[in-house]
Design a protein around this motif. Structure first.
Motif, PDB file in Angstrom:
ATOM      1  N   ILE A 188      -4.434   0.806  14.140  1.00  0.00           N
ATOM      2  CA  ILE A 188      -4.006  -0.195  13.165  1.00  0.00           C
ATOM      3  C   ILE A 188      -3.266   0.500  12.028  1.00  0.00           C
ATOM      4  CG2 ILE A 188      -4.745  -1.972  11.548  1.00  0.00           C
ATOM      5  CD1 ILE A 188      -7.204  -2.387  13.339  1.00  0.00           C
ATOM      6  N   ALA A 189      -2.013   0.141  11.844  1.00  0.00           N
ATOM      7  CA  ALA A 189      -1.179   0.761  10.813  1.00  0.00           C
ATOM      8  C   ALA A 189      -0.907  -0.236   9.697  1.00  0.00           C
ATOM      9  CB  ALA A 189       0.132   1.251  11.415  1.00  0.00           C
ATOM     10  N   ALA A 190      -1.468   0.029   8.522  1.00  0.00           N
ATOM     11  CA  ALA A 190      -1.165  -0.757   7.323  1.00  0.00           C
ATOM     12  C   ALA A 190       0.068  -0.134   6.681  1.00  0.00           C
ATOM     13  CB  ALA A 190      -2.347  -0.745   6.362  1.00  0.00           C
ATOM     14  N   LEU A 191       1.186  -0.823   6.747  1.00  0.00           N
ATOM     15  CA  LEU A 191       2.453  -0.240   6.324  1.00  0.00           C
ATOM     16  C   LEU A 191       2.580  -0.120   4.815  1.00  0.00           C
ATOM     17  CD1 LEU A 191       4.813  -1.874   8.952  1.00  0.00           C
ATOM     18  CD2 LEU A 191       3.852   0.438   8.957  1.00  0.00           C
ATOM     19  N   ASP A 192       1.666  -0.730   4.061  1.00  0.00           N
ATOM     20  CA  ASP A 192       1.693  -0.488   2.620  1.00  0.00           C
ATOM     21  C   ASP A 192       1.179   0.917   2.287  1.00  0.00           C
ATOM     22  OD1 ASP A 192      -1.072  -0.731   2.911  1.00  0.00           O
ATOM     23  OD2 ASP A 192      -1.255  -2.527   1.674  1.00  0.00           O
ATOM     24  N   ASP A 193       0.751   1.652   3.307  1.00  0.00           N
ATOM     25  CA  ASP A 193       0.355   3.047   3.138  1.00  0.00           C
ATOM     26  C   ASP A 193       1.456   4.023   3.558  1.00  0.00           C
ATOM     27  OD1 ASP A 193      -2.244   2.698   2.144  1.00  0.00           O
ATOM     28  OD2 ASP A 193      -3.059   2.407   4.145  1.00  0.00           O
ATOM     29  N   ALA A 194       2.619   3.526   3.937  1.00  0.00           N
ATOM     30  CA  ALA A 194       3.684   4.409   4.414  1.00  0.00           C
ATOM     31  C   ALA A 194       4.102   5.392   3.322  1.00  0.00           C
ATOM     32  CB  ALA A 194       4.893   3.586   4.859  1.00  0.00           C
ATOM     33  N   PRO A 195       4.171   6.681   3.645  1.00  0.00           N
ATOM     34  CA  PRO A 195       4.630   7.661   2.654  1.00  0.00           C
ATOM     35  C   PRO A 195       6.053   7.349   2.192  1.00  0.00           C
ATOM     36  CG  PRO A 195       3.604   8.760   4.531  1.00  0.00           C
ATOM     37  CD  PRO A 195       3.772   7.318   4.919  1.00  0.00           C
ATOM     38  N   GLY A 196       6.294   7.528   0.906  1.00  0.00           N
ATOM     39  CA  GLY A 196       7.640   7.338   0.370  1.00  0.00           C
ATOM     40  C   GLY A 196       7.959   5.949  -0.117  1.00  0.00           C
ATOM     41  N   LEU A 197       7.010   5.013  -0.011  1.00  0.00           N
ATOM     42  CA  LEU A 197       7.271   3.657  -0.503  1.00  0.00           C
ATOM     43  C   LEU A 197       7.399   3.639  -2.025  1.00  0.00           C
ATOM     44  CD1 LEU A 197       4.765   1.357   1.450  1.00  0.00           C
ATOM     45  CD2 LEU A 197       7.238   1.446   1.728  1.00  0.00           C
ATOM     46  N   VAL A 198       8.309   2.821  -2.518  1.00  0.00           N
ATOM     47  CA  VAL A 198       8.315   2.456  -3.929  1.00  0.00           C
ATOM     48  C   VAL A 198       7.401   1.250  -4.071  1.00  0.00           C
ATOM     49  CG1 VAL A 198       9.702   1.500  -5.806  1.00  0.00           C
ATOM     50  CG2 VAL A 198      10.628   3.326  -4.370  1.00  0.00           C
ATOM     51  N   LYS A 199       6.390   1.358  -4.932  1.00  0.00           N
ATOM     52  CA  LYS A 199       5.448   0.256  -5.150  1.00  0.00           C
ATOM     53  C   LYS A 199       5.539  -0.190  -6.604  1.00  0.00           C
ATOM     54  CE  LYS A 199       2.113   1.621  -1.588  1.00  0.00           C
ATOM     55  NZ  LYS A 199       0.702   2.012  -1.319  1.00  0.00           N
ATOM     56  N   LEU A 200       5.734  -1.479  -6.797  1.00  0.00           N
ATOM     57  CA  LEU A 200       5.895  -2.032  -8.136  1.00  0.00           C
ATOM     58  C   LEU A 200       4.685  -2.881  -8.486  1.00  0.00           C
ATOM     59  CD1 LEU A 200       9.625  -3.152  -7.832  1.00  0.00           C
ATOM     60  CD2 LEU A 200       8.749  -1.039  -8.845  1.00  0.00           C
ATOM     61  N   PRO A 201       4.129  -2.743  -9.688  1.00  0.00           N
ATOM     62  CA  PRO A 201       2.975  -3.555 -10.083  1.00  0.00           C
ATOM     63  C   PRO A 201       3.372  -5.010 -10.291  1.00  0.00           C
ATOM     64  CG  PRO A 201       3.756  -2.256 -11.933  1.00  0.00           C
ATOM     65  CD  PRO A 201       4.546  -1.800 -10.737  1.00  0.00           C
ATOM     66  N   PHE A 202       2.400  -5.896 -10.192  1.00  0.00           N
ATOM     67  CA  PHE A 202       2.642  -7.294 -10.475  1.00  0.00           C
ATOM     68  C   PHE A 202       3.167  -7.453 -11.905  1.00  0.00           C
ATOM     69  CE2 PHE A 202      -0.857  -8.167  -7.290  1.00  0.00           C
ATOM     70  CZ  PHE A 202      -0.025  -8.751  -6.353  1.00  0.00           C
ATOM     71  N   ARG A 203       4.039  -8.440 -12.089  1.00  0.00           N
ATOM     72  CA  ARG A 203       4.535  -8.753 -13.424  1.00  0.00           C
ATOM     73  C   ARG A 203       3.763  -9.936 -13.982  1.00  0.00           C
ATOM     74  NH1 ARG A 203      11.005  -8.571 -12.342  1.00  0.00           N
ATOM     75  NH2 ARG A 203      10.450 -10.049 -10.728  1.00  0.00           N
ATOM     76  N   GLU A 204       3.626  -9.960 -15.280  1.00  0.00           N
ATOM     77  CA  GLU A 204       3.027 -11.112 -15.943  1.00  0.00           C
ATOM     78  C   GLU A 204       3.485 -11.160 -17.384  1.00  0.00           C
ATOM     79  OE1 GLU A 204      -1.186 -10.903 -16.236  1.00  0.00           O
ATOM     80  OE2 GLU A 204      -1.206  -8.787 -16.720  1.00  0.00           O
ATOM     81  N   GLY A 205       3.298 -12.321 -17.979  1.00  0.00           N
ATOM     82  CA  GLY A 205       3.719 -12.505 -19.359  1.00  0.00           C
ATOM     83  C   GLY A 205       5.091 -13.150 -19.432  1.00  0.00           C
ATOM     84  N   GLY A 206       5.356 -13.825 -20.519  1.00  0.00           N
ATOM     85  CA  GLY A 206       6.642 -14.506 -20.677  1.00  0.00           C
ATOM     86  C   GLY A 206       6.793 -15.583 -19.636  1.00  0.00           C
ATOM     87  N   ALA A 207       7.858 -15.492 -18.860  1.00  0.00           N
ATOM     88  CA  ALA A 207       8.123 -16.509 -17.847  1.00  0.00           C
ATOM     89  C   ALA A 207       7.451 -16.194 -16.520  1.00  0.00           C
ATOM     90  CB  ALA A 207       9.623 -16.648 -17.637  1.00  0.00           C
ATOM     91  N   PHE A 208       6.636 -15.122 -16.475  1.00  0.00           N
ATOM     92  CA  PHE A 208       5.889 -14.791 -15.265  1.00  0.00           C
ATOM     93  C   PHE A 208       4.416 -15.097 -15.502  1.00  0.00           C
ATOM     94  CE2 PHE A 208       9.662 -12.117 -15.000  1.00  0.00           C
ATOM     95  CZ  PHE A 208      10.092 -12.395 -13.717  1.00  0.00           C
ATOM     96  N   GLU A 209       3.874 -15.959 -14.663  1.00  0.00           N
ATOM     97  CA  GLU A 209       2.503 -16.404 -14.829  1.00  0.00           C
ATOM     98  C   GLU A 209       1.543 -15.236 -14.642  1.00  0.00           C
ATOM     99  OE1 GLU A 209      -0.079 -20.272 -13.334  1.00  0.00           O
ATOM    100  OE2 GLU A 209       1.496 -19.466 -12.078  1.00  0.00           O
TER     101      GLU A 209
END
Length: 334
Positions: free
Chosen positions: A102-123
């Motif tokens: 089972i390969a979880a691709l969110d573990d792929a080396p080299g991925l750029v991962k961005l945190p969730f946004r919130e505040g302002g117009a983002f809930e």
């Protein structure tokens, strides 16, 4: 010249050989269309992966079918993004995927991962990121965790700390990183076809580079025009190409926003000078009409999970070009 014929005795042998080639292909199962597309491209000439979330279904609201369960039981390899996106798969994978890698691709080396946004117009999110920096990188413990070479087959991987945006494939460079992990996983599971997988992966890598250049050129004339999306699924596209998403109607597509939230976004459309508000094909596009009513903003449709596209190796490219074209068309006319 006499017509060429196959001796009768040779026919069963040829049929048997064809059957053996088909049987040699490993059973590979994929979760969603964008991942299925990448796996399909790498498996061309060997076999076709099976797809769980097909048609216009969404991983946010999907219910596993008996046919999906059977496929997972038979699988040699299963690819998914991870429980942050396909939460419905987490327990079935533990119960049905015991014999699979089972390969979880969110573990792929080299991925750029961005945190969730919130505040302002983002809930706001209930599970706002605490372990990631502003750049979206993991801390040292997570980095060591990601570097574990046996991690792709770990059925008991704990993703509770994963609070990054999971629409990772909307950056072609992330698609390249996932394709590399897909190739490594397939080669390990099916070394007899390693050369085919590796050759296909190289061709896919080159195509993704060309796609990246094409999209940059396509959106360059409109990248400074602000717009609002149905839900905040486009960070990776925005980050890669410098476009201006200024808000989202809802943070989670399975949660329909209330009247107060819709009114707030309606006000934001005017305040932010948003030129377009984009719906998605499977989620309440009528809300977009309410949001833009009485404003100068136009509406469009984006399809981040390929709900309207036919599954296959070309889907990823059609998906990304479709998003770029929709943005260009709406923003150019606004």
């Amino acid at each position: 010249m006499p017509a060429f014929t196959i001796p009768a005795l040779a026919i069963p042998a040829l049929l048997f050989a064809g059957t053996m080639r088909a049987a040699d292909a490993p059973v590979v199962v994929t979760s969603i269309k964008p991942i299925h597309s990448l796996v399909s491209a790498i498996m061309q000439g060997v076999g076709e992966p099976e797809l769980i979330v097909d048609g216009a279904a969404s991983p946010h609201t999907y219910n596993l079918k008996p046919s999906n369960a059977r496929a997972m039981q038979d699988a040699k390899v299963i690819f998914w993004v991870g429980p942050g996106l396909e939460a419905f798969l987490e327990k079935p994978l533990q119960a049905l995927g015991r014999n699979a890698s089972i390969a979880a691709l969110d573990d792929a080396p080299g991925l750029v991962k961005l945190p969730f946004r919130e505040g302002g117009a983002f809930e706001p999110h209930d599970d706002a990121p605490e372990h990631e920096s502003a750049s979206g990188q993991h801390d040292e413990a997570d980095a060591a965790h990601d570097a574990d070479p046996g991690h792709a087959s770990d059925h008991d991987h704990d993703h509770d700390h994963d609070t990054f945006d999971t629409h990772l494939w909307l950056d072609p460079m992330n698609a390249k990183a996932m394709a590399a992990m897909i190739t490594t996983t397939l080669v390990a599971a099916d070394p007899a076809n390693a050369l085919t997988y590796q050759g296909n992966a190289k061709a896919l890598d080159d195509k993704l580079d060309a796609l990246d250049t094409e999209i940059k050129d396509m959106v360059a004339p409109v990248k400074d025009k602000p717009f609002i999306v149905f839900h905040d699924a486009y960070q990776y596209f925005e980050h890669r190409y410098g476009i201006r998403v200024t808000g989202s109607i809802t943070v989670s597509p399975e949660t329909i926003p209330g009247a107060e939230r819709v009114s707030e976004i309606h006000r934001k459309v005017g305040e932010l000078g948003a030129t377009c508000v984009f719906a998605e094909p499977q989620f309440e596009p009528r809300l977009v009409n309410v949001v833009i009513e009485g404003t100068r903003a136009k509406s469009g449709v984006l399809d981040p999970e390929a709900a309207t596209l036919k599954a296959g190796p070309d889907l990823y490219f059609n998906l990304m070009r479709g998003i770029a074209n929709s943005m260009k068309d709406c923003l150019s006319s606004a």
